[in-house]
Write an enzyme that holds these catalytic residues in place. Structure first.
Site, short mmCIF file in Angstrom:
data_model
loop_
_atom_site.label_atom_id
_atom_site.label_comp_id
_atom_site.label_asym_id
_atom_site.label_seq_id
_atom_site.Cartn_x
_atom_site.Cartn_y
_atom_site.Cartn_z
N HIS A 145 -2.58 6.64 4.27
CA HIS A 145 -1.14 6.75 4.50
C HIS A 145 -0.63 8.06 3.90
O HIS A 145 -1.15 8.53 2.89
CB HIS A 145 -0.38 5.62 3.78
N CYS B 143 0.81 -1.23 0.00
CA CYS B 143 0.00 0.00 0.00
C CYS B 143 0.84 1.28 0.00
O CYS B 143 0.55 2.23 -0.73
CB CYS B 143 -0.97 -0.01 1.18
#
Ligand code: A2P
Length: 332
Positions: A243, A130
């Protein structure tokens, strides 16, 4: 009528699995039938898809009979054991774990960057890490323009990247600390509430973590750039979702900010949010729940030759996982 597919989701009760269902709904993925698979612990659970309750079934060797596409997000061990079973049953696997990412015969794909690689699959296609996806989304248009040599970066990774139980852990620790109680770490090695932890995944002999090396290893494959170098520090922060990555990138060609900004703005799946007067820049709260990744703080890097510094935020459950996996399935 266009073809519809018999789909299985392995890890359907997890943080990424749940997003996979919502992404398929939202994008009208042509689903003929849906099989939801998880551990025996989830027996008796139902999940909603397109308004219908679907029972979760325990994963087993017969789970993939009559399945065309299987989306896996139940960890590397489950993928290693069951992805070959699914392929043998005739399904194409899109795997969100790290199990097959570095295997030569398994394409590792971010559709906006190397969607064409999907054609080379032998039954399994891997979804990248990710943090790597979010970073490369911003880096790739700059690479196309200026040819990247290396990057230095620090990540600020949300707890949901560690799964549904990690979200609960942060919630409970926040409540415990507010009530003046002691905190017991569980999923994370230390208290995550009101703290940051400079460790994601386990350590290698070099002192880097496995998570940190994914940027270089997976980045080389995705960008078709075997010389790419990446020195990363991955940090877990008490953010629920999305993130963020602070990147300093060095390029072969001379760089300039206005061309960099134009390249980012023109790239699919990216938005610029960069205004030092407002001030406006991407933050995880704004990126959470969004398909696009957001880039800001773009500037000439004062410590590198031909360097650009930037900040990118992306919802790691969506572009970093479920959305990217469904986009790969769409390419198929
Ligand atoms: P379960 O909910 O039954 O434990 P997350 O990444 O959010 O922690 O989710 C992990 C997913 O992987 C969940 O759907 C979980 O199901 C599933 N899973 C974990 N272990 C197994 C297993 N042994 N067999 C099948 N699914 C599993």
């Amino acid at each position: 009528m266009s073809k519809k597919y018999r789909v299985a989701v392995v890890g359907a009760t997890g943080a990424v699995g749940g997003e996979m269902l919502r992404v398929m709904e939202r994008r009208n993925f042509p689903v003929a039938s849906l099989r939801l698979l998880a551990s025996a612990r989830s027996a008796g659970t139902t999940l909603k898809f397109q308004g219908q309750d679907i029972a979760v079934e325990p994963l087993g060797v017969n789970s993939f009979e009559g399945i065309d596409v299987a989306l896996f997000s139940a960890g590397g061990g489950i993928s290693r054991e069951y992805a070959p079973v699914a392929v043998k049953s005739g399904a194409i696997v899109v795997d969100n774990s790290s199990a097959f990412r570095m295997q030569e015969n398994v394409p590792l794909v971010v559709p906006e960057i190397n969607g064409g690689d999907v054609a080379q699959h032998k039954g399994i296609i891997a979804n990248p890490n990710c943090t790597t996806v979010v970073t490369l989304m911003a880096l790739y248009p700059l690479h196309q323009k200026f040819r990247v040599k290396r990057i230095f970066a620090s990540s600020y990774q949300a707890v949901s990247g560690a799964g549904a139980r990690a979200i609960e852990e942060l919630k409970e620790q926040v409540k415990a600390v507010a009530a003046g109680h002691a905190v017991q770490p569980g999923i994370f090695p230390h208290q995550i509430a009101f703290n940051v932890i400079p460790q994601v995944d386990s350590f290698l002999e070099t002192g880097y973590t496995k998570e940190e090396m994914k940027m270089q290893n997976e980045g080389r494959r995705i960008m078709h750039l075997p010389t790419f170098k990446a020195s990363i520090t991955c940090v877990r922060v008490p953010v629920y979702r999305a993130h963020s990555v602070a990147v300093s990138a060095e390029f072969e060609k001379p760089v300039n900010v206005s061309e960099a900004r134009a390249a980012i703005a023109a790239f699919p799946g990216l938005q610029i949010q960069d205004d030092t007067v407002a001030p406006s820049y991407p933050m995880p709260l704004g990126a959470a729940g969004q398909d696009d990744c957001f880039v800001g703080r773009l500037r000439l890097d004062c410590a590198l030759e031909n360097g650009l510094a930037f900040w990118v935020c992306g919802d790691q459950l969506l572009k970093g996982a479920a959305l990217n996996a469904v986009q790969i399935a769409e390419l198929l």
